[in-house]
Scaffold this active site. Structure first.
Site, PDB file in Angstrom:
ATOM      1  N   GLU A 106      18.472  75.063  50.067  1.00  0.00           N
ATOM      2  CA  GLU A 106      19.801  75.696  50.194  1.00  0.00           C
ATOM      3  C   GLU A 106      19.801  76.490  51.508  1.00  0.00           C
ATOM      4  O   GLU A 106      18.764  77.007  51.941  1.00  0.00           O
ATOM      5  CB  GLU A 106      20.002  76.630  48.969  1.00  0.00           C
ATOM      6  CG  GLU A 106      21.279  77.423  48.976  1.00  0.00           C
ATOM      7  CD  GLU A 106      21.168  78.661  49.848  1.00  0.00           C
ATOM      8  OE1 GLU A 106      20.054  79.227  49.933  1.00  0.00           O
ATOM      9  OE2 GLU A 106      22.162  79.026  50.489  1.00  0.00           O
ATOM     10  N   HIS A 151      30.692  80.671  46.406  1.00  0.00           N
ATOM     11  CA  HIS A 151      29.260  80.954  46.186  1.00  0.00           C
ATOM     12  C   HIS A 151      28.970  82.444  45.978  1.00  0.00           C
ATOM     13  O   HIS A 151      28.487  82.861  44.941  1.00  0.00           O
ATOM     14  CB  HIS A 151      28.428  80.516  47.408  1.00  0.00           C
ATOM     15  CG  HIS A 151      28.486  79.075  47.747  1.00  0.00           C
ATOM     16  ND1 HIS A 151      27.753  78.096  47.089  1.00  0.00           N
ATOM     17  CD2 HIS A 151      29.163  78.431  48.732  1.00  0.00           C
ATOM     18  CE1 HIS A 151      27.983  76.917  47.649  1.00  0.00           C
ATOM     19  NE2 HIS A 151      28.837  77.086  48.641  1.00  0.00           N
ATOM     20  N   ASP A 152      29.233  83.252  47.015  1.00  0.00           N
ATOM     21  CA  ASP A 152      28.671  84.603  47.072  1.00  0.00           C
ATOM     22  C   ASP A 152      29.260  85.549  46.028  1.00  0.00           C
ATOM     23  O   ASP A 152      28.582  86.457  45.546  1.00  0.00           O
ATOM     24  CB  ASP A 152      28.865  85.179  48.482  1.00  0.00           C
ATOM     25  CG  ASP A 152      28.107  84.367  49.517  1.00  0.00           C
ATOM     26  OD1 ASP A 152      28.433  84.471  50.716  1.00  0.00           O
ATOM     27  OD2 ASP A 152      27.187  83.617  49.136  1.00  0.00           O
TER      28      ASP A 152
END
Ligand SMILES: Nc1ccc([C@@H]2N[C@H](CO)[C@@H](O)[C@H]2O)cc1
Ligand SMILES: [Ca+2]
Length: 323
Positions: A163, A238-239
């Site tokens: 990733e 994502h975050d």
């Protein structure tokens, strides 16, 4: 309230993590630290400042590492564009940076608060966190925990094995994962369940206002720029998954594991090798059975998508009403 330091590389989804942290009343955002990753640290810092300026988010922003500890720099410009946050239009930043380097901001902030009260939330390459551990090892037993966006126990996104956040500075990630503190890995396996589906986009659109438009412009950019190139049908948020877990720990399920960061593999550098097996399950994964079963790590597994979307929309409504 959960006190957090958000270490980030805005970055489209990082900006949404900033909004969620600023908008939810259960989060005490002590500061934002920036790092290179999605773009160079000048741009990620400008993007963090501009997001905070635009939406009245008054927290310290401290600029961090311009590059990884050892590896050659890799930026995700192909994803985030020439500014690191292409698409939405942001006003120029109107307030100054905290004068300290991000590493010093992290150390000072952790050491100034009661032990066990500050959580580090790195959602970019872990360079600042790794350097902070090396500069002031006492932060390891002092922080409450580390909730990190990065890694994957299935497929990577910058290589088949790795990733991006871990790959971009695998040595720093190795320092962070081996430091001995409580690390929760929020990897792609989880964040690829956090998608900006048409339903979520409709809910954001229904809130209306400039912050909603900012979020929609972010998703439109990612969607139109990458479309089917990515392994997911919609932009991944994502975050914000890390911030959501600080608000409601039930937002995803977890399992314990023992994680090693690959730093030397020709094809696997940056891979987070996750051992989910119990005692003795994998004798060849690093020494004695005891070594391999200390399960220092927590891995995010299944997202409650409804809860996640509700948190995003709730924060947007609060920020919009406040404005
Ligand atoms: N393709 C791609 C998508 C997102 C990212 C960034 N890195 C992490 C996901 O790998 C997130 O923190 C996000 O900001 C990097 C590459
Ligand atoms: Ca990021």
């Amino acid at each position: 309230m959960e006190k957090i330091i958000l270490d980030c590389d805005p970055g489209h989804d990082d900006a949404i993590a900033i909004l969620l942290a600023a908008g939810n009343p259960n989060i005490d955002l002590l500061g934002i630290t920036t790092v290179s990753g999605n773009h160079n640290v000048e741009n990620t810092t400008r993007n963090a400042l501009a997001t905070c300026t635009a939406y009245g988010i008054k927290v310290p922003v401290a600029k961090g590492s311009p590059g990884p500890m050892i590896a050659d720099q890799v930026l995700a410009v192909e994803i985030h564009g020439e500014t690191g946050l292409d698409g939405p239009v942001l006003p120029p930043a109107s307030f100054d940076l905290d004068p300290r380097h991000a590493v010093d901001f992290i150390i000072d902030t952790v050491m100034a608060h009661e032990p066990g009260t500050v959580t580090l939330v790195p959602v970019g390459p872990y360079t600042n966190i790794g350097l902070a551990v090396r500069k002031e090892p006492r932060i390891v037993e002092r922080v409450k925990k580390v909730v990190a966006m990065g890694g994957a126990y299935t497929r990577g996104n910058i290589t088949p094995a790795a990733e991006f956040n871990v790959y971009a500075d695998a040595e720093a990630a190795d320092v962070v994962f081996r430091a001995g503190w409580d690390v929760t890995m929020v990897g792609l396996d989880l964040t690829h369940q956090a998608l900006a589906t048409p339903d979520l986009q409709d809910r954001v659109r229904a809130v209306g206002g400039d912050i909603a438009q900012f979020i929609l412009d972010i998703w439109t950019f990612i969607d139109t720029t990458h479309g089917g190139l990515l392994q997911i049908p919609y932009p991944a948020v994502h975050d914000a998954c890390c911030v959501a877990a600080m608000i409601d720990p039930t937002v995803f399920t977890t399992e314990k594991a023992d994680i090693r960061v690959e730093t030397a593999g020709r094809w696997t550098k940056g891979m987070t090798v996750c051992n989910f097996e119990k005692m003795g399950g994998m004798r060849h994964f690093g020494g004695t059975a005891m070594e391999q079963t200390n399960f220092r790590h927590t891995v995010a597994m299944t997202l409650d998508q409804q809860k996640f979307c509700d948190l995003i929309v709730d924060a947007l409504e609060r920020l919009t009403r406040r404005k």
